[in-house]
Each structure stands twice: as C-alpha cells, then as structure tokens.
Scaffold this motif. Structure first.
Motif, PDB file in Angstrom:
ATOM      1  N   ARG A   1     -13.616  31.595  -8.368  1.00  0.00           N
ATOM      2  CA  ARG A   1     -12.900  30.342  -8.576  1.00  0.00           C
ATOM      3  C   ARG A   1     -13.713  29.143  -8.102  1.00  0.00           C
ATOM      4  O   ARG A   1     -13.753  28.096  -8.745  1.00  0.00           O
ATOM      5  N   GLY A   2     -14.382  29.265  -6.986  1.00  0.00           N
ATOM      6  CA  GLY A   2     -15.090  28.130  -6.421  1.00  0.00           C
ATOM      7  C   GLY A   2     -16.222  27.610  -7.288  1.00  0.00           C
ATOM      8  O   GLY A   2     -16.512  26.408  -7.279  1.00  0.00           O
ATOM      9  N   THR A   3     -16.858  28.507  -8.028  1.00  0.00           N
ATOM     10  CA  THR A   3     -17.981  28.079  -8.866  1.00  0.00           C
ATOM     11  C   THR A   3     -17.552  27.761 -10.285  1.00  0.00           C
ATOM     12  O   THR A   3     -18.160  26.926 -10.949  1.00  0.00           O
ATOM     13  N   ASP A   4     -16.500  28.453 -10.776  1.00  0.00           N
ATOM     14  CA  ASP A   4     -15.982  28.253 -12.132  1.00  0.00           C
ATOM     15  C   ASP A   4     -17.105  28.370 -13.169  1.00  0.00           C
ATOM     16  O   ASP A   4     -17.231  27.545 -14.078  1.00  0.00           O
ATOM     17  N   LYS A   5     -17.912  29.436 -13.044  1.00  0.00           N
ATOM     18  CA  LYS A   5     -18.989  29.691 -13.995  1.00  0.00           C
ATOM     19  C   LYS A   5     -18.609  30.830 -14.929  1.00  0.00           C
ATOM     20  O   LYS A   5     -17.796  31.691 -14.584  1.00  0.00           O
ATOM     21  N   LEU A   6     -19.229  30.830 -16.090  1.00  0.00           N
ATOM     22  CA  LEU A   6     -18.971  31.872 -17.073  1.00  0.00           C
ATOM     23  C   LEU A   6     -20.205  32.062 -17.945  1.00  0.00           C
ATOM     24  O   LEU A   6     -21.130  31.244 -17.933  1.00  0.00           O
TER      25      LEU A   6
END
Length: 507
Positions: free
Chosen positions: A467-472
C-alpha cells in the motif's frame, strides 16, 4: 481395376489411421482411458466428460459424475459448448456445436509421463451467458510448452447455469442450488484433483485463472466452502469485484416469471420445455442470469468476504486493462448516464481527480467506468489480500500495432490472446507485430512462472503489492515495467465514491 485401386486406397487409409492412433498419446482417468492427439508438439486431450449430461430431469441440478467406459475413448475433438444465444456465439469450438450435454474439459500437457507439473485451470469469460473452453483463443499449447499442464472447461451458462424457482427452493432446500454453472466449475476442479496426475500434473499445485466472468468466478472460488482445497494459487483478469450479487430468492422470482412466460405451471413441465424455447424466453426476460448469494455455494458478497478475511490465503495475481470501458462503448451507453452516477456534491472532486476539463464527456465516462468497475476494485482486493500471502497487481495497456493511435487503450478481453499466445487463431493475426509477440512471450512467462512458484517470473522484478508504494506492473509496448501507479488519485476517489454509494444504498 479402378474398383480394386479404390478398395486398396481405403484399406491403406485404415491401416494408416490405425498406425497413427497407435502413436497418439493416451492417459488414464478414473472413468477410463482417453486417447488425445499431438498439438503443436504438446499432447492435447479434448472433450473429456467431467460430468453427466445435465439435461432432462437433471436440468437445474448439481452436476453428477459421468459414466465410465470400457476401452479407449477418443479425446481428439472439443465437446459441444453449453447452450447460448446463437447469434452471439462466435468461435466456441471447431464446429460451433452446442448441447445441454456440455460438461467437458480439455487438457494440454507436455508429457503424460511427467510427474508433478504445475496445473493451470482456465475459467472462460462471457458475462455468464457466452463462451466455451474449446474456443480457439484458449488453445493451451503455448502455455503447456512452458512445462505446465493446462485445463480449460465448459460450464452451464445463462438461465441453464444460474437459475431459481420456488419449486427448486423446495426440492433443493438443504443443498447448493441456483449457482449450477458455478457448481460445474467446482466439479471440474474435483476432476482435476482426482485425475490430473494421469496427465503429468500435480494435484497439489493448481492455479485457477480466468478473465471477466471467469475472473469473477475465481473470486467466488476464493471463499466458496465447496472450493476449499481444490487450488493453491489464483489469477484474476478484469473481474471487478464490487458489483453486488442478487440473492437466491430474487432468482426464484425471476424464474417464476420465466416459467409463466413459457406456460410451465410445474417444475417438471419447465424441465421439459424445449431448449430453443428456453433460450428465446431468456433473451426476452430482461434478467441477467448471474451467480447469486446462496448459503451453501456463495455464502456472502465478494467485498464482505474479503473484508472479513474469509477467503483462501493463497498467492494472488490480479489486474485489469486500461480501456475496460470498451464494454460500455459496445453497448452504446450514454456517457451522461455514467457521469451521473457520481453524486452532484462529488462531481467537482471527480473532475479534479480526472482532470476532466481536458477531457470530452466520452473520455471522462470511459475513465470513470474503467476505474469504478475494474481498476479500483482490483487495487482494493490486492491491498486487502496482501495482508496474507502475496498479491501481485498489474495493468495491461498493450494495443496491437495496427490499432495504435486509433483506440483509447487495451479493450476488455484483448489480454487473453497474449496470455495464451493464441493471436494466430484470430482473423486479425497479421495485424500483430513484433511488440505484440514480445508482449505475449513476457506474459506467458509471468503467468506460468506464477503457477510454478507463486510469484511471477517475467525477466523484470515484480514485487508483491504494498500500500505504501502503490506500485504495479505495467504491460505495454512489448515490455513489462514495475512502476508507481499514475492513477492513484483517481482510484482513491473511486474508493471514496464506492463507500458513499454503499452507504446510500443501505438507507
């Protein structure tokens, strides 16, 4: 002399066929031996029954095990698709055959003598009223070439697969009911558990994956008590997840209305209604025959199951395409009707999040539809499930080279041919370029790598969602790139909107 030559040719053909059959792959199942065929260097076993015919008095009952057979059963052609609207049934199998006797599956394997190969079970999409496991785009040979066993399957569709009626509520009061197509999927997974070793597969390393309605099905299997222990990993492609399901009692009312339309006063009469009449009544019913909440099979809504952590704790891959709104475009949905779903006191916030002053109403509506129906639920599911086993989030943005610049993005469902490496089955195959081939190779590696070890192996590092980075992972232009999500603001708005709409619906 000509007659003798003809007889000799026939005899030679028969002998050649017998010799070819002797070289064909075979496998043993619990119900008997099957003989498959070679398919692009893999062994393919097609049209294997996993359930008895659900027609006649078995219409709208849980699937039963198929009858066994003696000798060797030919498994070299796809079984008929489950009944669906003919005008929309495209590329279901080699002959576009349909029948109520449709509970069959297909297996591709690199080696029937192998041991403990990972298994990938595909559940097709089609809004729960279209599709078939034998569709050419689901050819499993390219995936199987990566040392996995691939299974595709049929399941009952439309009102034959998802149906309620007061008579059924009485007849099946203490048994799973209404979600008959979903029960078919469970039966197919049980068949995999009991038989896949005969095809070189490992019943303790099964990944279920599906797109659209197939992805919704995977979500339901994650918390259905009937599916417990039948799979070890899950991949969800373009499924959504926030759409509320009706209850079984609602389906009973819809079924009673349909029975009246076909002039069937009893359940027995309804089961005797000819199939064409049922399909005609389904088309005119105005009802979406979808899975419903039912205590024995789908005991609660998807969001509730995820929030309460009632789902299987298995590694998960989940993602969407960046133009899922191709669905609303195909239905010619008015953009204004989509925009109006946003309450008036949230419109300014929505326009700010989407920078809507630079968009047409159609573009704004497309973005809202894609995010509300698909992207935001996918991220939300990844975030909540990542508290257990890892979840891997992606977005597919590849547009085939011939369409680049002509469409807004990757339309709903176009990712499937990249995952299966099956673009060659399409009439538009020549329009796929080098970047498309590279994209398909990468996705096949990702999907099969996940099936093997529970984490994608794409040549590019793909960490689990945090959640903290919100990368995909972004799939585009023949490459996979792990990066910060550029749609964080829009998806945050969608979560806020979903909460607001849910509270309003409870008032």
């Amino acid at each position: 002399m000509k007659r003798f030559a003809s007889l000799a040719a026939i005899l030679f053909a028969c002998l050649s066929t017998a010799h070819a059959d002797s070289d064909a792959p075979t496998a043993m199942t619990k119900t008997g031996m099957v003989m498959g065929k070679s398919d692009a260097g893999m062994s393919a076993f097609l049209g294997i029954p996993y359930g008895a015919s659900p027609a006649g008095e078995r219409r709208w009952t849980a699937p039963q095990k198929p009858q066994g057979w003696e000798g060797v059963r030919q498994a070299q052609a796809f079984g008929p698709a489950c009944p669906q609207p003919v005008s929309q049934a495209v590329l279901l199998n080699e002959d576009n055959d349909q029948s109520e006797d449709c509970l069959s599956l297909n297996v591709w394997t690199p080696d029937t003598d192998a041991e403990d190969l990972p298994v990938m079970v595909w559940i097709h999409g089609g809004a729960f009223y279209l599709g078939a496991g034998g569709a050419p785009i689901y050819d499993g040979s390219a995936l199987a070439r990566e040392d996995v066993v691939v299974v595709t399957l049929n399941y009952r569709l439309g009102m034959l697969g998802f149906f309620g009626h007061p008579g059924l509520a009485d007849e099946q009061a203490n048994a799973p009911r209404a979600n008959y197509g979903f029960l078919d999927q469970v039966a197919a997974l049980e068949w995999v558990r009991d038989n896949i070793e005969g095809f070189g597969g490992d019943p303790d390393n099964v990944t279920i994956f599906g797109e659209s309605a197939g992805g919704v099905s995977v979500l339901l299997h994650l918390y259905s008590p009937l599916s417990e222990g039948l799979f070890d990993k899950a991949i969800i492609q373009s499924s959504g997840g926030w759409r509320p399901l009706s209850g079984a009692a609602d389906l009973d009312s819809d079924g009673a209305a349909l029975a009246e339309a076909v002039e069937a006063s009893t359940l027995t009469e309804l089961r005797d209604v000819p199939l064409p009449d049922l399909l005609s009544a389904q088309a005119g019913s105005g009802t979406e025959w979808w899975p419903v909440v039912e205590k024995n099979s789908v005991p609660m809504q998807v969001p509730a199951a995820i929030r309460k952590r009632k789902i299987a704790d298995v590694p998960l891959m989940i993602g969407t395409n960046n133009w899922e709104a191709s669905l609303s475009r195909a239905r010619k949905t008015d953009p204004g009707s989509i925009i109006s779903i946003v309450p008036e006191d949230m419109r300014d916030e929505a326009r700010e999040a989407y920078k809507a002053d630079h968009l047409s109403d159609q573009q704004f509506a497309d973005a809202l539809y894609t995010d509300a129906g698909f992207a935001a639920p996918a991220r939300w599911i990844a975030r909540l499930t990542s508290k257990g086993k890892p979840a891997y989030l992606y977005r597919f943005e590849q547009v085939r080279e011939s369409l680049r610049g002509n469409v807004p993005g990757a339309a709903h469902g176009v990712d499937v041919v990249y995952v299966f490496g099956s673009a060659g089955t399409l009439a538009s195959a020549a329009e796929f370029g080098e970047a498309d081939t590279k994209m398909s190779d990468i996705m096949i590696d990702c999907w099969t790598g996940f099936a093997k070890a529970g984490e994608p192996a794409c040549g590019t590092e793909w960490p689990a969602y945090k959640r903290g980075t919100d990368k995909l992972m972004i799939f585009d232009n023949g490459m996979a790139s792990f990066e910060k999500d550029k749609q964080t603001e829009q998806l945050n708005f969608q979560e806020k909107l979903a909460l607001r709409l849910a509270r309003s619906s409870r008032r």
